[in-house]
Structures are given as C-alpha cells and as structure tokens.
Write an enzyme that holds these catalytic residues in place. Structure first.
Site, PDB file in Angstrom:
ATOM      1  N   GLY A  33       0.810  -1.229   0.000  1.00  0.00           N
ATOM      2  CA  GLY A  33       0.000   0.000   0.000  1.00  0.00           C
ATOM      3  C   GLY A  33       0.833   1.265   0.000  1.00  0.00           C
ATOM      4  CB  ALA A  34       4.225   2.048  -0.882  1.00  0.00           C
ATOM      5  N   GLY A  37      -0.637   8.026   0.545  1.00  0.00           N
ATOM      6  CA  GLY A  37      -0.657   8.286   1.987  1.00  0.00           C
ATOM      7  C   GLY A  37       0.559   7.846   2.781  1.00  0.00           C
ATOM      8  N   GLY A  39       1.941   4.880   3.416  1.00  0.00           N
ATOM      9  CA  GLY A  39       2.888   3.942   2.795  1.00  0.00           C
ATOM     10  C   GLY A  39       3.783   4.626   1.787  1.00  0.00           C
ATOM     11  CB  SER A 161      -5.438   2.132  13.303  1.00  0.00           C
ATOM     12  OG  SER A 161      -6.210   3.284  13.519  1.00  0.00           O
ATOM     13  CE1 TYR A 187      -8.754   1.353   9.391  1.00  0.00           C
ATOM     14  CE2 TYR A 187      -8.952   2.387  11.543  1.00  0.00           C
ATOM     15  CZ  TYR A 187      -8.236   2.166  10.382  1.00  0.00           C
ATOM     16  OH  TYR A 187      -6.997   2.760  10.218  1.00  0.00           O
TER      17      TYR A 187
HETATM   18  N1  LIG Z   1      -4.686   8.140   7.660  1.00  0.00           N
HETATM   19  C1  LIG Z   1      -4.777   7.979   8.970  1.00  0.00           C
HETATM   20  O1  LIG Z   1      -5.064   8.924   9.732  1.00  0.00           O
HETATM   21  C2  LIG Z   1      -4.531   6.626   9.572  1.00  0.00           C
HETATM   22  C3  LIG Z   1      -4.694   6.488  10.962  1.00  0.00           C
HETATM   23  C4  LIG Z   1      -4.461   5.246  11.533  1.00  0.00           C
HETATM   24  C5  LIG Z   1      -4.048   4.187  10.747  1.00  0.00           C
HETATM   25  N2  LIG Z   1      -3.906   4.337   9.395  1.00  0.00           N
HETATM   26  C6  LIG Z   1      -3.484   3.169   8.615  1.00  0.00           C
HETATM   27  O2  LIG Z   1      -2.470   3.538   7.698  1.00  0.00           O
HETATM   28  C7  LIG Z   1      -2.466   2.599   6.628  1.00  0.00           C
HETATM   29  C8  LIG Z   1      -2.353   3.342   5.325  1.00  0.00           C
HETATM   30  O3  LIG Z   1      -3.537   4.102   5.124  1.00  0.00           O
HETATM   31  P1  LIG Z   1      -3.543   5.582   4.538  1.00  0.00           P
HETATM   32  O4  LIG Z   1      -4.153   6.441   5.560  1.00  0.00           O
HETATM   33  O5  LIG Z   1      -2.224   5.917   3.990  1.00  0.00           O
HETATM   34  O6  LIG Z   1      -4.650   5.424   3.377  1.00  0.00           O
HETATM   35  P2  LIG Z   1      -4.548   5.549   1.804  1.00  0.00           P
HETATM   36  O7  LIG Z   1      -3.982   6.848   1.394  1.00  0.00           O
HETATM   37  O8  LIG Z   1      -5.911   5.197   1.321  1.00  0.00           O
HETATM   38  O9  LIG Z   1      -3.531   4.379   1.404  1.00  0.00           O
HETATM   39  C9  LIG Z   1      -3.913   3.040   1.516  1.00  0.00           C
HETATM   40  C10 LIG Z   1      -2.998   2.164   0.674  1.00  0.00           C
HETATM   41  O10 LIG Z   1      -3.514   0.822   0.736  1.00  0.00           O
HETATM   42  C11 LIG Z   1      -3.765   0.381  -0.599  1.00  0.00           C
HETATM   43  N3  LIG Z   1      -4.911  -0.515  -0.689  1.00  0.00           N
HETATM   44  C12 LIG Z   1      -6.198  -0.246  -0.372  1.00  0.00           C
HETATM   45  N4  LIG Z   1      -6.986  -1.297  -0.689  1.00  0.00           N
HETATM   46  C13 LIG Z   1      -6.169  -2.241  -1.213  1.00  0.00           C
HETATM   47  C14 LIG Z   1      -6.370  -3.523  -1.749  1.00  0.00           C
HETATM   48  N5  LIG Z   1      -7.593  -4.063  -1.840  1.00  0.00           N
HETATM   49  N6  LIG Z   1      -5.311  -4.218  -2.201  1.00  0.00           N
HETATM   50  C15 LIG Z   1      -4.070  -3.691  -2.160  1.00  0.00           C
HETATM   51  N7  LIG Z   1      -3.810  -2.473  -1.670  1.00  0.00           N
HETATM   52  C16 LIG Z   1      -4.850  -1.750  -1.219  1.00  0.00           C
HETATM   53  C17 LIG Z   1      -4.040   1.656  -1.397  1.00  0.00           C
HETATM   54  O11 LIG Z   1      -3.874   1.397  -2.772  1.00  0.00           O
HETATM   55  P3  LIG Z   1      -4.482   2.409  -3.896  1.00  0.00           P
HETATM   56  O12 LIG Z   1      -3.513   3.558  -3.990  1.00  0.00           O
HETATM   57  O13 LIG Z   1      -4.514   1.568  -5.127  1.00  0.00           O
HETATM   58  O14 LIG Z   1      -5.839   2.838  -3.431  1.00  0.00           O
HETATM   59  C18 LIG Z   1      -2.998   2.584  -0.803  1.00  0.00           C
HETATM   60  O15 LIG Z   1      -1.746   2.344  -1.357  1.00  0.00           O
HETATM   61  C19 LIG Z   1      -3.742   1.772   6.775  1.00  0.00           C
HETATM   62  O16 LIG Z   1      -3.424   0.505   7.313  1.00  0.00           O
HETATM   63  C20 LIG Z   1      -4.564   2.575   7.751  1.00  0.00           C
HETATM   64  O17 LIG Z   1      -5.444   1.764   8.474  1.00  0.00           O
HETATM   65  C21 LIG Z   1      -4.141   5.533   8.796  1.00  0.00           C
END
Ligand SMILES: NC(=O)c1ccc[n+]([C@@H]2O[C@H](COP(=O)([O-])OP(=O)(O)OC[C@H]3O[C@@H](n4cnc5c(N)ncnc54)[C@H](OP(=O)(O)O)[C@@H]3O)[C@@H](O)[C@H]2O)c1
Length: 310
Positions: A33-34, A37, A39, A161, A187
């Site tokens: 997931g890089a 966001g 990643g 999270s 979640y």
């Molecule tokens: N943002 C926050 O405030 C926050 C807080 C706590 C924890 N987190 C955790 O941080 C991690 C990253 O999330 P983010 O906030 O950076 O969100 P994000 O910007 O939506 O990034 C999520 C990543 O996961 C990939 N992904 C989603 N569905 C997928 C699938 N079915 N198969 C393969 N890859 C998939 C996305 O790919 P695409 O680019 O193709 O969509 C993207 O690269 C998550 O585990 C999230 O729970 C985030």
C-alpha cells in the site's frame, strides 16, 4: 494527575516525535500500500536513506509511477509486485513472486488498509476491511516468514491504528452477518485481530533475530475512506481534514521505528508514531489471540503453525 493507560493515546498524539539520521543503504524493504498516503511517505523516506524497495500494490499505473519517482530521485532499486488484497489468491501469487525474485528481506511493512462505512464483502465472502487490513497481511507475512527469518536480523512492522480502540471483533460474526455494520467498529475489529496475532508472532519469533512491532501512524490526511459515499467524503475532507496532520509525519515515524539504532532488537511493542503505548485490553487478550491466529490460518488456507504454548 496522569492519564490512565487507556487514555494515554491522547497525550501521546501531542508528544514530540523522535527522528534518526541512521542510513538504510542496501536494505531490502517490502511495503504494501505504498501508492498513497502513509505507505507512500514511508517508501519515500526509506528510499531517501538508501533502501531498495519492493512495492506491493493493486494498481499497476500507480505502482509504476512511484517506482519511477523513487528510482529517478534516489537511485535505489525499486520493484513492483501486484496484488489486490481483497483476493487472497493474489496475495499468494505476490508472495511467490517475491520468493522467486527477492533473495533477502530485511524489512516487511504491512501498511495497506481500508476503512469502509458500509458492510461490503469480497468475492470470497470476507468483510472487506477485515480481509484487506488483517487477513491479507497475515497471509503475506506467513508466506514470507521463512525468508525473513533466513535474512535475520530483520524487521516486520505493522501499520495498525488507534482505531483498534473501537473494538468490534466477534469471532462468531467476522463478516458482520448477525450485527448491523458500523464502519469504525468494522475497522476496529480488523485492527484488533491484527494486533492480537502480532503478540503471538512476536513469541514465535523469539530468538530468531526478527523483530515485530505495530504502530499508529498519526491522524493524517490521506485517501483512506475516500472510496466511501459522498457524505463521508465531504465529512473527511471538510470537517475532519483541517485537524489532520500531513502524512510525512507518518513516513518519518515509520522510518524512526525501523532505522533508529535504539530500536534495533526491540520487539512486541505498539507505538503511537514513535512513542511506545499500551493498546486496549481487548487487543492484548492472549487467549483470544490464539483463537484469532488459528481462525486466520483457517480462513487463509494456511497450515497450522503451533504457537509457543501449544
Ligand atoms: N490516515 C490515517 O489517519 C490513519 C490512521 C491510523 C491508521 N492508518 C493506517 O495507515 C495505513 C495506510 O492508510 P492511509 O491512511 O495511507 O490510506 P490511503 O492513502 O488510502 O492508502 C492506503 C494504501 O492501501 C492500498 N490498498 C487499499 N486497498 C487495497 C487492496 N484491496 N489491495 C491492495 N492495496 C490496497 C491503497 O492502494 P491504492 O492507492 O490503489 O488505493 C494505498 O496504497 C492503513 O493501514 C490505515 O489503516 C491511517
């Protein structure tokens, strides 16, 4: 008066963060997931410090764009492995591709995640958040585990999270057929299941030279949740958005947890960005964790790997 353990996360969110200038030249780092966001920022920070990167992602165009950017900017080796984490057969295929092509794995970062406001099911009938956040990461880690152990000293980091605090894990209703689905609890269930299996994995890895930790990356502005309906998207963009930090802070925190000299050998911990923290008691329940471990093996079709106390 100090806050009770369960509320420390509020104070931790405001604490200064630790950083490191340590380099990572030549380390091989797999990150899921890089393409967006948290990643993406972590991959960029690792590449900046000289690490070679394996991007596990679902969208080839996005993966190739990140690959090109990191290669051109930092001169490191970057490969792309495709897998949609809603399909466990694709996770298996990705793991096989990695095992064929990547002889050494120094770091695995399980980061890919989703937050759904409504109950959706994968083709195989798993609740989507549970499948993407927990089952896919569990399967990928297990399939790569022998290679990671053979590469020791090595590190596994889960981007978990504070959302685990919402709970929601019910082993008798993992696909939410018996309860009304609530996005935060769905979640929370997935993140709780993940944390519970991490403590088991940590025990299994004792003495192997492989560490495993989990972290909350901060409340940051990313694409998470933006694939939900317009109402949630509007809420996230305009109501929540102004309170969120830039995702660069998450990339820097992940980098610290992996690269800092004082972090080497540290295992079995949960971090709020770079500060160690105690998760909710429901996510520390070791008896439940053993059941989640076995159920996750059954659901992903893995053979049973006996736990330390079995
Ligand atoms: N943002 C926050 O405030 C926050 C807080 C706590 C924890 N987190 C955790 O941080 C991690 C990253 O999330 P983010 O906030 O950076 O969100 P994000 O910007 O939506 O990034 C999520 C990543 O996961 C990939 N992904 C989603 N569905 C997928 C699938 N079915 N198969 C393969 N890859 C998939 C996305 O790919 P695409 O680019 O193709 O969509 C993207 O690269 C998550 O585990 C999230 O729970 C985030």
């Amino acid at each position: 008066m100090p806050l009770p353990d369960e509320l420390q996360f509020m104070a931790n969110a405001l604490k200064p963060q630790k950083t490191t200038d340590a380099r990572m030249d030549g380390k091989v780092c797999i990150i899921t997931g890089a393409t967006s966001g948290v990643g993406y920022q972590a991959a960029k920070r690792l590449a900046q410090a000289g690490a070679d990167i394996v991007l596990v992602c679902r969208n080839p165009q996005k993966g190739e764009a990140v690959q090109q950017e990191l290669t051109e900017t930092f001169g490191v080796k970057v490969s792309v492995v495709l897998a949609d984490f809603t399909r466990l057969n694709e996770v298996r295929r990705a793991a096989n591709e990695i095992l064929d092509q990547i002889p050494r794995i120094d770091i695995l970062i399980n980061n890919a995640g989703v937050h759904r406001t409504h109950r959706t099911l994968t083709e195989a009938g798993f609740e989507t958040a549970f499948c993407v956040n927990h089952l896919a990461a569990f399967l990928l880690t297990r399939l790569l585990l022998d290679r990671i152990i053979a590469s020791a000293p090595a590190q596994i980091l889960y981007v978990n999270s504070e959302g685990h605090r919402f709970g929601g894990l019910d082993l008798d209703d993992l696909d939410w057929a018996k309860r009304r689905y609530k996005g935060l609890q769905g979640y929370g269930a997935a993140k709780t299941a993940q944390l519970l299996t991490i403590w088991e994995l940590n025990d299994l890895l004792a003495g192997t030279g492989v560490t495993v930790n989990a972290m909350h990356p901060g409340a940051v502005r990313t694409q998470i949740g933006m694939d939900n309906g317009w109402l949630y998207r509007t809420y996230q963009r305009f109501i929540l958005g102004p309170f969120l930090q830039k995702p660069e802070v998450s990339g820097e925190a992940i980098y610290y947890l992996l690269a800092a000299p004082e972090m080497q050998g540290v295992s079995g911990k949960f971090y709020n960005k770079t500060n160690v923290e105690t998760p909710m008691p429901h996510a520390m329940n070791r008896a439940l964790g053993k059941r989640v471990w076995t159920v996750s093996e059954e659901l992903t079709g893995l053979p049973h790997l006996p736990l330390k106390e079995e």
